[in-house]
Design a protein around this motif. Structure first.
Motif: not given
Length: 123
Positions: A4, A6, A21-22, A36, A78, A95-96, A114, A117
């Motif tokens: 994953l 981000e 986006s992920c 998320w 996505t 975080y995703c 992930g 971001t």
């Protein structure tokens, strides 16, 4: 395995909007509950939103409800998080996550994560 990644974080003024986006790769994206989470400095990671396999059912934290929208495009592997009316207290690393158990994942017990971001909201 699911990887994953981000993107979409950044610096925004209070009241502004961002779309995170992920991108997922690896095993079938559509077989995972996606979510998320966020972690602010000095605080524990917290749930923001999750969506079911088809995206038909979504769950939000109290702070996200009404301002954030989670969505997914299974054809593009996505996941998205549309964030509106951002506040300084939304500042965090986002975080995703992907999970096979939706209830567990909403509690933070997800299978894949992930790297996050950064979202910074200035006042």
């Amino acid at each position: 395995q699911v990887q994953l990644v981000e993107s979409g974080g950044g610096l925004v003024q209070a009241g502004g909007s961002l779309r995170l986006s992920c991108a997922a790769s690896g095993r079938s994206f559509s077989t995972y509950v996606m979510g998320w989470f966020r972690q602010a400095p000095g605080k524990e990671r917290e749930f923001v939103a999750t969506t079911t396999l088809s995206g038909g059912v979504t769950y939000y934290s109290a702070s996200a409800k009404g301002r954030f929208t989670i969505s997914r495009e299974n054809a593009k592997n996505t996941l998205y998080l549309h964030m509106n009316s951002l506040k300084p207290e939304d500042t965090a690393v986002y975080y995703c996550a992907a999970g096979t158990d939706g209830n567990a994942c909403r509690r933070g017990v997800c299978d894949y994560w992930g790297r996050g971001t950064q979202v910074t909201v200035s006042s």
